[in-house]
Design an enzyme around this catalytic site. Structure first.
Site, mmCIF file in Angstrom:
data_model
loop_
_atom_site.group_PDB
_atom_site.id
_atom_site.type_symbol
_atom_site.label_atom_id
_atom_site.label_comp_id
_atom_site.label_asym_id
_atom_site.label_seq_id
_atom_site.Cartn_x
_atom_site.Cartn_y
_atom_site.Cartn_z
ATOM 1 N N LYS A 197 1.036 4.193 -2.793
ATOM 2 C CA LYS A 197 0.617 5.551 -2.431
ATOM 3 C C LYS A 197 1.722 6.580 -2.660
ATOM 4 C CE LYS A 197 -3.674 5.045 -1.242
ATOM 5 N NZ LYS A 197 -4.707 5.578 -2.165
ATOM 6 N N TYR A 200 0.839 -1.208 0.000
ATOM 7 C CA TYR A 200 0.000 0.000 0.000
ATOM 8 C C TYR A 200 0.876 1.260 0.000
ATOM 9 C CZ TYR A 200 -3.773 3.067 1.829
ATOM 10 O OH TYR A 200 -4.696 4.055 2.034
#
Length: 301
Positions: free
Chosen positions: A170, A166
């Protein structure tokens, strides 16, 4: 000053069937925008799918007199993204704003994470941002107007245990933004990032109820609305949560010119205090500014 309005403007919000995306879609509609409510309707780990969630948000918007249509495409599917854009253009003839909000989680420590877990999250968050942006890019350039809001996270900006997939996605989104902010400027296409802290399906098991109550998604949405406005900056990373707003930036210290003669790893080690000195540090808008600093230090040395 006048209220921020979006009358006559068309907004696409991905992942808008619940949580942050739903709040974004509702608020844009309240402010006069015509909204494409996109949501695959899958589970938090990305499995399954149904357009029912998106349709419910459309019904909410229509109930207070707004205009909206539902789209159940996956943001990772080229044909689905093309259909989403086609629906907007066929219905309203333009696209002014894109909020890339869709995402999933597959949290595990890196030791336990599979490559499939990593690639899937990277694909949904990073490519699931790139593909919708690519699909609306030429439309916005031809209009000489566009506002794009991408969704980053403190996990990417600063790190978070169990979220290497993640976090990589991001921060990758920020790298993407940092280049296309430059390419969109001459056509009045601005792109900014929101870094939200909010109580959603993706965070409900991570925080106690009392804290979740203070982190309602609607406390983030005002930042997104501003970043979509005509007055919006470009290339900003806006952190938002519980009504708190802050600007996140990547800074570079002024550094030190060590020279070429006798340059060694030991000299870097022994100069670390000067290299890391925060006095005079700057947040650059484009990569060439770093090169400019290096040549300035070279001439000073």
């Amino acid at each position: 000053m006048a209220d921020i309005r979006f009358d006559g403007k068309v907004v696409i919000v991905t992942g808008a069937g619940g949580g942050l995306g739903r709040q974004h879609a509702l608020e844009f509609a309240r402010r006069g925008a015509k909204v494409v409510v996109n949501d695959l309707g899958g589970s938090m780990d990305g499995s399954g799918g149904s357009s029912e969630a998106a349709q419910k948000v459309v019904e909410e918007i229509k109930a207070f007199g707004g205009e909206a249509i539902a789209n159940g495409s996956s943001v990772t599917d080229d044909a689905g993204v093309a259909l989403m854009v086609k629906q907007a253009m066929d219905t309203w003839g333009r696209i002014d704003i894109l909020v890339a909000n869709a995402g999933i989680l597959r949290d595990k420590s890196f030791s336990k994470m599979t490559i499939e877990d990593f690639e899937l999250v990277l694909n949904v968050h990073l490519m699931g941002t790139v593909k919708p942006v690519k699909a609306v890019w030429e439309i916005m350039k031809a209009q000489n107007y566009g506002r794009i809001i991408v969704t980053t996270s403190s996990s990417g900006l600063y790190g978070n245990f169990g979220q290497s997939n993640y976090g990589a996605a991001k921060l990758g989104i920020i790298g993407f933004m940092n280049t296309i902010k430059l390419e969109g400027q001459k056509n009045n296409v601005h792109i900014n990032a929101i870094s939200p802290v909010a109580a959603t399906r993706m965070t409900e098991n991570l925080m106690p109820p009392a804290m979740l109550e203070k982190l309602k998604p609607e406390y983030v949405t005002p930042g997104v609305v501003y970043l979509a406005s005509e007055e919006a900056p470009t290339g900003a990373i806006l952190a938002a949560g519980a009504g708190v707003f802050a600007l996140a930036r990547i800074y570079e210290t002024d550094g030190v010119h060590l020279g070429e003669k006798g340059l060694s790893a030991e000299e870097v080690r022994d100069s670390w205090a000067k290299i890391s000195d925060e006095a005079g540090q700057q947040a650059y808008f484009q990569g060439g500014e770093q090169g400019g600093k290096i040549f300035r230090k070279l001439s000073e040395g």
